[in-house]
Structure formats: structure tokens, C-alpha cells
Design an enzyme around this catalytic site. Structure first.
Site, short mmCIF file in Angstrom:
data_model
loop_
_atom_site.label_atom_id
_atom_site.label_comp_id
_atom_site.label_asym_id
_atom_site.label_seq_id
_atom_site.Cartn_x
_atom_site.Cartn_y
_atom_site.Cartn_z
N ALA A 121 0.78 -1.24 0.00
CA ALA A 121 0.00 0.00 0.00
C ALA A 121 0.81 1.29 0.00
O ALA A 121 0.37 2.29 -0.58
CB ALA A 121 -0.95 0.00 1.20
N PRO A 123 3.14 4.41 -0.80
CA PRO A 123 2.87 5.53 0.12
C PRO A 123 1.40 5.89 0.30
O PRO A 123 1.08 6.80 1.05
CB PRO A 123 3.61 6.69 -0.54
CG PRO A 123 3.52 6.39 -2.01
CD PRO A 123 3.63 4.89 -2.12
N GLY A 124 0.50 5.20 -0.41
CA GLY A 124 -0.92 5.43 -0.20
C GLY A 124 -1.67 6.07 -1.35
O GLY A 124 -2.85 6.38 -1.24
N LYS A 126 -2.70 4.77 -4.20
CA LYS A 126 -3.81 3.91 -4.63
C LYS A 126 -4.75 3.59 -3.46
O LYS A 126 -5.95 3.41 -3.66
CB LYS A 126 -3.27 2.64 -5.28
CG LYS A 126 -2.48 2.93 -6.56
CD LYS A 126 -1.85 1.69 -7.14
CE LYS A 126 -1.01 2.02 -8.36
NZ LYS A 126 0.21 2.81 -8.02
N CYS A 245 5.04 -1.06 -12.39
CA CYS A 245 5.47 0.10 -13.19
C CYS A 245 6.75 -0.26 -13.95
O CYS A 245 7.71 0.51 -13.99
CB CYS A 245 5.66 1.33 -12.32
SG CYS A 245 6.78 1.10 -10.92
#
Length: 318
Positions: A121, A123-124, A126, A245
Site C-alpha cells: 500500500a 505511500p498510499g 492507490k 510500473c
């Protein structure tokens, strides 16, 4: 080049094999500065309201997609760091996020009152996007395994007013095993896993210096194991979105091919996104993947002036 980092010959060789005649277009595009993109945090403000506020500051705003008005481009020339220190940012009205990075959650399509696991998760970016789609209802489990990363995750969740989320600190594989043993009912899982980052060169040129073929093979093993454990946890009719990515097939199509061959109750679904995308490849060097792997997709910098991404959607059938 906009950077002093020189690509390694093997990286160039592999990208030319992937892209063929398009390699020059790709290479030219990643030299350009990245777009300034933000995602409106609809838990706190509507896209219309934020657009008005930012335009009143003199910012020029462009909304790219009719169906996703929360995705915005800042076309104005801003001071360095201005996006991340504006009052609107500090109040949690928007999240600074690359456009292709927003796509996996659009594919996941979170709904209110679901139980969703964001396995990697921090750094947040998404996680906060999922929470907004869930309208702060249901249960969102946000996991990471390093305390430093969890602190960043927690800070972003707080800034964005996320209230439906439980943060866990665990290796993803261990968490999936534990939750399976406890018979957790998980509707959807996002596996936006660590990877070699080939798609991030546009915004992080140092990736060229860090790139290593051994790293790709190492990540591939980790990703297969992680996704396998996530599939085992998922309830019947549940869905998993797997994303990276990177452009490396070993970390993308090969991982999906591994899962489809291992589980006869998993199917890969077709994906439709507002960006230009390419279907997954089914042949790489001496390897051939299942035909259904084509249902995954690739996002390339030369197609959308974004970073590169790979996304696949899996469903567990009864």
C-alpha cells in the site's frame, strides 16, 4: 538527454526487442518532463469545487477524461514543490499522482461496503484512491512491511480523511496466509507490487543507473509467490488486479502466465481504460505464454506521455 544517467546496453537491447521501430519514439518521449497530474480527493471535495479553487489561484487546469473528472493536469508553470505545499494539498483536497498510476484502481473498480486488501500500500496513492471509490465505507486493509513506509502511508491516509482503513505491517505472503487461515472474506485485492521500475524513467531517471537484469529475475520470483498467495486468499467470484510500473515481461506477462497455469479456477478478464493501451505480449525471447495473457495490458510513455505500467485483472471462478 535531460539527465547524466546513461542506459545500460542490455536495457536498450531489451527495449528495442520489445518496441521494434517504436524505440526511438519511446526514447524521445521519456526525455520530456513529466505531466503535472493530480487526483481530486472526492472524500473531501468535488472535482468542480477544486477546479474552481485552483483556477482562482491562477492555475490552468485540464480534465482529460469525461468519465473520470477527478483526474486533472496542471498546465501552469509552478514553482518547484508548489504542488506539494499548497493549502489545498495540505488540506487533503488532492493527491499528487502520475496518471498511469491511477489506472489500476480504475480497473479494480472498488464499490462501497466491499472488503478490499491493498497488499503493497505505501505511500498510499492507490489506497486513498480506493477509499474514495468506496466512499469511506466497507473495510480497506492497507498493508506494507517496513515501518518507515507505513508512517508515510498513515500520514497520507490522515491528510486525505480516510476512515475505513486498517493498516497492517507484514510481508504480503505472510499476511495472505494468516488471513486465509482465519477465513477472511476478501472481495478484491490490489497487488501493486515492487518491481524494477522501468516505467518510471521519465520521472525518476536514476532508475537507469539502478537497473539490473538480476533484479528483474529476483523480482519475478517474489511477484509470483506474492500473487499466488493472494489468489489463494481471494474468495470465489473475487477479483485481483496485478500491476507493476515496469516493462519487463518476466515481471508482467510471465507472472500472469504462471498463475493461469497453476490455478484452473482463475481467469483473466479484458480491461478497458481511458488511456491508449497495448495488449499483453505472449512471446518473449524463447518463452511463449498462454494466449489469454493478451487480456492484460501495457501502458507506454510514447502513447500517452505518461509513465509505463502493466495491469492485469484476474477473477476467481467457482
Amino acid at each position: 538527454m535531460k539527465t547524466n544517467y546513461e542506459p545500460k546496453p542490455l536495457f536498450i537491447e531489451r527495449m528495442k526487442l520489445l518496441l521494434g521501430k517504436e524505440f526511438e519514439d519511446y526514447w524521445r518521449k521519456i526525455q520530456e518532463n513529466p505531466l503535472r497530474s493530480i487526483r481530486v480527493n472526492t472524500l473531501k471535495i468535488s472535482p468542480e469545487e477544486l477546479k474552481k479553487k485552483l483556477e482562482n489561484k491562477g492555475w490552468k487546469i485540464k480534465q482529460l477524461f469525461k468519465e473520470n473528472p477527478e483526474i486533472m493536469i496542471i498546465e501552469s508553470d509552478l514553482e518547484p514543490g508548489e504542488l506539494g505545499r499548497s493549502l489545498e494539498y495540505l488540506l487533503g483536497y488532492y493527491y499528487v499522482q502520475e496518471i498511469s498510476s491511477m489506472m489500476p484502481v480504475l480497473v479494480l473498480n472498488p464499490k462501497p461496503n466491499e472488503t478490499i486488501l491493498d497488499l503493497c500500500a505505501s505511500p498510499g496513492s492507490k489506497t486513498t484512491q480506493i477509499a474514495a471509490k468506496m466512499k469511506n465505507t466497507g473495510t480497506l486493509i492497507a498493508n506494507d512491511f517496513k515501518l518507515g513506509r507505513i508512517k508515510i502511508l498513515s500520514s497520507n491516509l490522515e491528510r486525505c480523511g480516510v476512515m475505513n482503513t486498517i493498516i497492517t505491517k507484514s510481508l504480503g505472503e505472510s499476511l495472505c496466509k494468516k488471513m486465509k487461515n482465519e477465513k477472511f472474506e476478501i472481495d478484491k485485492i490490489l497487488v501493486d507490487t515492487s518491481c524494477s521500475g522501468e516505467g518510471t524513467i521519465k520521472s525518476t531517471p536514476k532508475t537507469l543507473q539502478m537497473w539490473n537484469i538480476k533484479g528483474i529475475f529476483s523480482f519475478s520470483k517474489i511477484q509470483k509467490n506474492l500473487l499466488e498467495k493472494a489468489v489463494e486468499l481471494l474468495k470465489p467470484n473475487g477479483e485481483i488486479v496485478y500491476s507493476t510500473c515496469t516493462h519487463a515481461p518476466e515481471e508482467n506477462e510471465e507472472v500472469i502466465d504462471f498463475i493461469l497455469k497453476k490455478f484452473d479456477n482463475i481467469k483473466i478478464e479484458k480491461i478497458f481504460l481511458p488511456l491508449k493501451t497495448r495488449e499483453g505480449i505472449i512471446k518473449w525471447q524463447e518463452k511463449e505464454y498462454l494466449k489469454d495473457v493478451k487480456n492484460s495490458l501495457r501502458i507506454y510513455p510514447q502513447d500517452n506521455n505518461t509513465e509505463g505500467f502493466f495491469i492485469a485483472k484476474l477473477k476467481k471462478v467457482k
